[in-house]
Design a protein around this motif. Structure first.
Motif, short mmCIF file in Angstrom:
data_model
loop_
_atom_site.label_atom_id
_atom_site.label_comp_id
_atom_site.label_asym_id
_atom_site.label_seq_id
_atom_site.Cartn_x
_atom_site.Cartn_y
_atom_site.Cartn_z
N TRP A 118 14.29 16.73 -6.50
CA TRP A 118 13.16 17.06 -5.46
C TRP A 118 13.14 18.21 -4.51
O TRP A 118 12.54 18.73 -3.95
N ARG A 119 14.79 18.50 -4.30
CA ARG A 119 14.94 19.68 -3.36
C ARG A 119 14.66 20.91 -4.13
O ARG A 119 14.44 21.76 -3.22
N ARG A 120 14.41 20.91 -5.30
CA ARG A 120 13.89 22.06 -5.96
C ARG A 120 12.48 22.18 -5.94
O ARG A 120 11.88 23.28 -6.55
N VAL A 121 11.62 21.13 -5.87
CA VAL A 121 10.30 21.15 -6.17
C VAL A 121 9.57 22.38 -5.24
O VAL A 121 8.75 22.94 -5.89
N PRO A 122 9.75 22.54 -3.89
CA PRO A 122 9.21 23.84 -3.39
C PRO A 122 9.36 25.21 -4.21
O PRO A 122 8.37 25.85 -4.26
N GLY A 123 10.55 25.21 -4.56
CA GLY A 123 10.90 26.52 -5.35
C GLY A 123 10.00 26.51 -6.55
O GLY A 123 9.68 27.65 -6.97
N PHE A 124 9.69 25.47 -7.53
CA PHE A 124 8.82 25.18 -8.58
C PHE A 124 7.43 25.89 -8.08
O PHE A 124 6.73 26.41 -9.07
N THR A 152 8.19 33.00 -11.32
CA THR A 152 8.77 33.58 -12.68
C THR A 152 10.04 32.54 -13.03
O THR A 152 10.68 33.17 -14.08
N GLY A 153 10.13 31.31 -12.38
CA GLY A 153 11.36 30.55 -12.80
C GLY A 153 10.89 29.85 -13.91
O GLY A 153 9.77 29.83 -14.67
N PRO A 154 12.01 28.96 -14.78
CA PRO A 154 11.84 28.14 -15.91
C PRO A 154 11.06 26.80 -15.83
O PRO A 154 10.72 26.48 -16.63
N PHE A 155 10.57 26.59 -14.61
CA PHE A 155 9.98 25.45 -14.18
C PHE A 155 8.97 25.76 -13.12
O PHE A 155 9.27 26.08 -11.86
N VAL A 156 7.82 25.84 -13.42
CA VAL A 156 6.67 26.10 -12.47
C VAL A 156 5.44 25.14 -12.50
O VAL A 156 4.99 24.60 -13.47
N ILE A 157 4.97 25.12 -11.19
CA ILE A 157 3.75 24.27 -11.06
C ILE A 157 2.75 25.16 -10.44
O ILE A 157 2.90 25.74 -9.25
N ARG A 158 1.65 25.11 -10.92
CA ARG A 158 0.39 25.75 -10.51
C ARG A 158 -0.09 25.28 -9.27
O ARG A 158 -0.33 23.79 -9.23
N TRP A 159 -0.39 25.91 -8.13
CA TRP A 159 -0.54 25.57 -6.95
C TRP A 159 -1.80 24.66 -6.94
O TRP A 159 -2.27 23.76 -6.39
N VAL A 176 9.85 12.82 -10.05
CA VAL A 176 11.16 12.65 -9.18
C VAL A 176 11.67 11.28 -9.10
O VAL A 176 12.87 11.27 -9.05
N ALA A 177 10.99 10.33 -8.68
CA ALA A 177 11.37 8.98 -8.67
C ALA A 177 12.03 8.59 -9.85
O ALA A 177 13.32 7.95 -9.69
N ALA A 178 11.75 8.93 -10.93
CA ALA A 178 12.20 8.38 -12.19
C ALA A 178 13.82 8.96 -12.43
O ALA A 178 14.69 8.25 -13.02
N GLY A 179 14.27 10.17 -11.63
CA GLY A 179 15.55 10.53 -11.80
C GLY A 179 16.15 10.73 -10.32
O GLY A 179 17.28 11.23 -10.28
N ARG A 180 15.99 9.53 -9.82
CA ARG A 180 16.36 9.51 -8.31
C ARG A 180 17.82 9.17 -8.37
O ARG A 180 18.69 9.36 -7.22
#
Length: 425
Positions: free
Chosen positions: A68-74, A79-86, A100-104
């Protein structure tokens, strides 16, 4: 339960998951009808463009504690290996919260890994058996796969993941810099450590492999219906037909294995499944001037790098966006950049010819497990979809489980972790 009269089973989808399910249903003595509007293994299929890996170690979900800490970076780094389109974030928000909850915590990750292990552990042997039956054993390579790191410290940062793999019996070897140079002499010296999955392999041309399996099915009596499934005809809780844009297909049972198109069909069968596209890209560099016996995954790029008959393929990464969103071909340029970085001595050659670019839709659930099991509307419909980026690896075991569920036989392993009803709780 063994039946005297064979069932007529419509398998919806002719990607690798649907084809393996069809083979196992057919092997059990039932009549198979393959409902698919396009060519099996064609460019439209996620099975066509994947990273070619068949990997017994693919037991870990993407979502791990602290993600979850990395979601803002996504969201901020395109250009990262995991991207979320705004622009797709509002539609994806519910799925992302479940993801995120599944891997908490590691207990949840371990439970997911136990389910995934059942689907992954025998994949290379099972695919080799299929390939031999289909007359294409040369498409299977059993030379292992290797994660490459810039140093041992990067590997140790992932130690918990590797320890979990070892606990499940996954064999791997730690490769120091000197041995890495010997095994991969073209690889940049920036990479100084490797973790080789000793029992893994690859299917060098997944599209050709799917085509061969489809021909095998037809040669053994399966019938192809070139149409798109749109729903089901269910009366008094029993399936009568699969509805298609070409008319009804009468059947006793149906298997939903339609990839990203499975969510609408599952809904028609009584199950609302949070399924999104884990959009994957690949580039293929023709005539690259090198052959990689062991597929690679760089720690900084998180993509599969493999040799195929068409050239050097770089495939993977994750882009979360709507299925209808246009391709972002910057993703292909990022992959090419890693090719130049990994093999600097071949960079000029890589740029000498046009590359093949591809985008596919990997059907992904938020908890890292596919949906395999009877539908809520009728047990005559069996789900088999949502394998994300590990469909190639998990297809054979998924097919064996489906064949047992279709016929009402004792399943080869507990199907309950894969039930679509888990999303209704």
């Amino acid at each position: 339960m063994t039946r005297e009269a064979p069932l007529t089973v419509a398998v919806i989808g002719a990607g690798i998951v649907g084809l393996c399910a069809a083979l196992e249903v057919q092997r059990a003595g039932h009549r198979v009808v393959i409902v698919e509007p396009d060519e099996p293994g064609g460019r439209q299929a996620a099975s066509y463009g994947n990273g070619t890996w068949i990997n017994p170690a693919a037991i870990l979900p993407i979502s791990l504690p602290g993600l979850w800490r990395r979601v803002p970076g996504f969201l901020l780094d395109p250009t990262g290996p995991f991207v979320i389109r705004w622009r797709d974030l509002p539609r994806l928000a519910g799925w992302l919260l479940r993801f995120v909850a599944a891997g908490r915590n590691w207990a949840l990750v371990g439970a997911c890994a136990r389910g995934r292990y059942l689907l992954c552990k025998d994949t290379v042997d099972e695919h080799l058996a299929y390939a031999r039956e289909a007359g294409v054993p040369g498409l299977i390579r059993r030379d292992g796969l290797m994660y490459v790191y810039r140093g041992r410290d990067e590997f140790l940062a992932e130690r918990r993941v590797w320890d979990m793999r070892r606990d499940f019996g996954v064999r791997f070897s730690e490769i120091e810099a000197g041995e890495l140079r010997r095994l991969q002499p073209e690889l940049s010296t920036e990479y100084g450590f490797g973790a080789r999955l000793d029992d893994a392999g690859q299917i060098t041309d997944p599209g050709a492999y799917c085509g061969a399996l489809a021909r095998l099915l037809v040669a053994r009596g399966a019938r192809r219906v070139i149409a798109r499934a749109t729903g089901f005809d269910i009366a008094a809780g029993r399936l009568r037909a699969v509805r298609t844009d070409g008319g009804p297909v009468a059947c006793d049972r149906a298997v939903i294995a339609a990839g990203i198109g499975s969510a609408l069909l599952a809904c028609a069968a009584g199950d609302a499944v949070p399924l999104i596209s884990e959009r994957g890209y690949h580039v293929v560099i023709p005539d690259p001037g090198l052959d990689i016996a062991t597929g690679l995954m760089p720690s900084d790029g998180q993509m599969g790098v493999v040799s195929t008959p068409q050239g050097l393929r770089l495939a993977g990464q994750v882009e979360l966006a709507d299925v209808s969103a246009p391709p972002d071909w910057r993703r292909a340029e990022i992959l090419l950049g890693y090719a130049r970085k990994m093999f600097p001595g071949r960079a000029a050659r890589f740029d000498a010819k046009p590359v093949d670019r591809w985008l596919g839709h990997r059907p992904s659930t938020p908890d890292g497990l596919p949906c395999i099991g009877p539908a809520s509307a009728t047990p005559d419909i069996v789900h088999c979809f949502g394998h994300a980026h590990t469909g190639l690896t998990q297809a054979p075991a998924s097919g064996r489980l489906v064949a047992a569920l279709v016929a009402g036989d004792v399943p080869p392993f507990d199907p309950s972790p894969f039930s679509a009803t888990r999303f209704a709780r």
